[in-house]
Design a protein around this motif. Sequence first.
Motif, PDB file in Angstrom:
ATOM      1  N   PRO A 173       0.819  -1.215   0.000  1.00 18.28           N
ATOM      2  CA  PRO A 173       0.000   0.000   0.000  1.00 18.28           C
ATOM      3  C   PRO A 173       0.852   1.265   0.000  1.00 18.28           C
ATOM      4  CG  PRO A 173      -0.899  -1.593   1.542  1.00 18.28           C
ATOM      5  CD  PRO A 173       0.422  -2.143   1.087  1.00 18.28           C
ATOM      6  N   ASN A 174       0.397   2.257  -0.784  1.00 20.61           N
ATOM      7  CA  ASN A 174       1.007   3.594  -0.858  1.00 20.61           C
ATOM      8  C   ASN A 174       2.403   3.607  -1.477  1.00 20.61           C
ATOM      9  OD1 ASN A 174      -1.270   4.710   0.537  1.00 20.61           O
ATOM     10  ND2 ASN A 174      -0.390   3.937   2.449  1.00 20.61           N
ATOM     11  N   GLU A 175       2.816   2.503  -2.097  1.00 15.22           N
ATOM     12  CA  GLU A 175       4.102   2.472  -2.806  1.00 15.22           C
ATOM     13  C   GLU A 175       3.902   2.840  -4.274  1.00 15.22           C
ATOM     14  OE1 GLU A 175       6.838  -0.874  -0.517  1.00 15.22           O
ATOM     15  OE2 GLU A 175       5.880  -1.385  -2.423  1.00 15.22           O
ATOM     16  N   SER A 189      -6.962   0.813  -5.478  1.00 20.42           N
ATOM     17  CA  SER A 189      -7.166   1.982  -6.341  1.00 20.42           C
ATOM     18  C   SER A 189      -5.799   2.619  -6.532  1.00 20.42           C
ATOM     19  CB  SER A 189      -8.146   2.971  -5.709  1.00 20.42           C
ATOM     20  OG  SER A 189      -7.653   3.434  -4.475  1.00 20.42           O
ATOM     21  N   VAL A 190      -5.548   3.107  -7.729  1.00 15.92           N
ATOM     22  CA  VAL A 190      -4.221   3.621  -8.072  1.00 15.92           C
ATOM     23  C   VAL A 190      -4.317   5.074  -8.503  1.00 15.92           C
ATOM     24  CG1 VAL A 190      -2.251   3.387  -9.629  1.00 15.92           C
ATOM     25  CG2 VAL A 190      -3.371   1.339  -8.724  1.00 15.92           C
ATOM     26  N   ILE A 231       0.901   5.552  -8.180  1.00 13.81           N
ATOM     27  CA  ILE A 231       0.947   5.310  -6.727  1.00 13.81           C
ATOM     28  C   ILE A 231      -0.176   4.378  -6.300  1.00 13.81           C
ATOM     29  CG2 ILE A 231       0.988   6.419  -4.467  1.00 13.81           C
ATOM     30  CD1 ILE A 231       1.698   9.044  -6.028  1.00 13.81           C
ATOM     31  N   ASN A 232       0.206   3.271  -5.693  1.00 19.35           N
ATOM     32  CA  ASN A 232      -0.776   2.302  -5.207  1.00 19.35           C
ATOM     33  C   ASN A 232      -1.565   2.886  -4.037  1.00 19.35           C
ATOM     34  OD1 ASN A 232      -2.162  -0.104  -4.836  1.00 19.35           O
ATOM     35  ND2 ASN A 232      -0.564  -1.003  -3.571  1.00 19.35           N
ATOM     36  N   GLY A 233      -2.814   2.420  -3.892  1.00 15.71           N
ATOM     37  CA  GLY A 233      -3.665   2.880  -2.802  1.00 15.71           C
ATOM     38  C   GLY A 233      -3.527   2.001  -1.573  1.00 15.71           C
ATOM     39  N   ALA A 234      -4.661   1.616  -1.000  1.00 11.96           N
ATOM     40  CA  ALA A 234      -4.647   0.931   0.294  1.00 11.96           C
ATOM     41  C   ALA A 234      -4.487  -0.582   0.195  1.00 11.96           C
ATOM     42  CB  ALA A 234      -5.941   1.253   1.054  1.00 11.96           C
ATOM     43  N   GLY A 235      -4.572  -1.148  -0.995  1.00 17.42           N
ATOM     44  CA  GLY A 235      -4.508  -2.608  -1.120  1.00 17.42           C
ATOM     45  C   GLY A 235      -3.149  -3.123  -1.552  1.00 17.42           C
TER      46      GLY A 235
END
Length: 673
Positions: A173-175, A189-190, A231-235
């Motif tokens: 997440p968030n990377e 979600s990205v 940017i990746n979201g929470a998953g």
Amino acid sequence: MATSEKYEHSSTKAEDGHDGHDHAGSLFGEKTELFFALLAGALVLAGWLFKKAEIGSDWLSTTLYCAAYVFGGYFTLKEAIDNLRAKRFEIDTLMLVAAAGAAALGKWGEGALLLFLFSLGHSLEHFAMARARRAIEALAKLAPETAIVRRGDITEEVPVESLQPGEIVLVKPNERLPADGVITKGTTSVNQAPVTGESVPVDKEPVTDAKAAIAAFDKTPANNRVFAGTINGAGSIEVMVARLATQSTMARVVQMVADAEAQRSPTQQFTDKFERKFVPAVLGLVVLLMLAFLVIDEPFADSFYRAMAVLVASSPCALAISVPSAVLSGVARAGRSGVLVKGGGPLENLGTLTSIAFDKTGTLTEGKPKMTDVVVASGTEEAELLNVVLAVEAHSDHPLASALVIGARDRLGGKRQQVTANNVKSITGRGIEADVDGEKVYVAKPIHFTELTAGAVPEALASANEKLVANGCTTMIVLKGERYLGVIGVMDTPREVAGEVMGKLRTLGIERLIMISGDNQKVADSVARTVGLTEARGDLMPDQKVEEIKRLRETHGKVAMVGDGVNDAPAMANSTVGIAMGAAGSDVALEAADVALMGDDLSQLPFVVGLSRQTSSVIKQNLWISLGVVAALIPATIFGLNIGTAVLFHEGSTIIVVINALRLLAFKDKTSA
């Protein structure tokens, strides 16, 4: 990232034609030239104060001026030598000649002032251009340098450059995502803004067949594919790599933007030609002025001084930097919002045209047909009609079939029944037939029923069909046995933002908004009315689209063509500016377009048109400033204006045009307020 190296290599040449200064190993790094210029200014000021206050003898102030020559002329001399070795006679050389001439006349103070202001202007110019470049170069640093890859039963951290297509990378997440690829596990979600400019994160889910998806990456649905640098979201997700790091969408965009610097805009080509003729003319004038003492009663020193002053006044420093600084700032600003502009030509042309042509499918419309209308025949229930259509079309792989199936399911809701269709057969170019409840069922185009013996379509149904067609629908009539059940309208619906976008374009001064489409004229007219176009041309084959673009160019001059960059490539190639929609992930779209809207977002179009308009305005302002100052200074110096004042105005104009160009980096879309 491998792209960074390519970018740096392509950026070693400054936009104004001079080599970039190499400060490697210098005491103050990139700021060394600026520090030297400021030190020269301090020495000039000290020398002038000592002379005014009569502190010490003349040798003290002269020594300070000489020291100013050293610091103010160091980088100017270095660049002039490099230019002369390359057989280029540039502005730096002219400045050194003028400074040497002033020294020969004993005007050490004015010569030192000349070198101080010229080196200050140059150092600020290089600083400003570097700032614009860094806005572009920052794109190359968005992707991480390493990735966590799963190889067998182990995971390891590896450089992004070593990733190969087919490998699985793990993204927390968030990377930031390390590569272009498709999701194989997990939902998230990205934030795709770094690549596509989309302001809202995009939901992502796993793809069914990952290997098939990476083989046809540009055709893979948007909710399955991801891009390096986003940017990746929470998953937590797993991604199968589709491309090498050097071939990712981000890498290609950075490289193309870097390459765009070398492309000359129409105005830049004009200024280049102007300089080639202007500089020799000025040198000829300077020689004549140096010989003026032979004609008029004055010392040679006065004639020589006047010639040097004219030389300073007429050097086109501001002109040389006025256009490339604006173009580079504009390209950088567009890239930051997910729009790729390939150089000054497209940027400038887009800012001056008044006509834009659009493809329909996938550009003005969603590109996906939807069931929009259901008209039932007398005595028939809508649920019966839709259940029959659902049973029959579920067996078809035609693009319209999926629209009918989805639409029927949505409309039926709890009224869905278990209806079985047997002996399903496709009727080429017409529709589909099947057996339902022991009766023959046809779901087909209206023309098909003129060829059957079941009897004419009821007048009310035929009238409803004509209205749907007039509104732009593709229609299918449903016949079961001897009974007509109704007519269904399917339509590729216009994008929700299309009407708003057309209004913004009109506000920006686009007078003609034209659609060229392969669909029939009634469909084209319907979509044109809905979104607010000025003209629609339907029933066009690909070669006819090209002819239409040529006609528009002959009639209206410049014209842009907006399409998907694949089917519309020939028409885009023949337009003044080709604009591709949804270019992220598509090699063909990136190659075919002059301007690429990386996201599948039509609302980016007014932004880039507005930015281009503003860039064209800044270019014109810079030209007026640079040419106006030169035009005023040349006669002024001929009639006695001293070198110091000429330098002040000359270098001041250079700084003004650079600052004016840098305003483009802060451009905001006024139409979105």
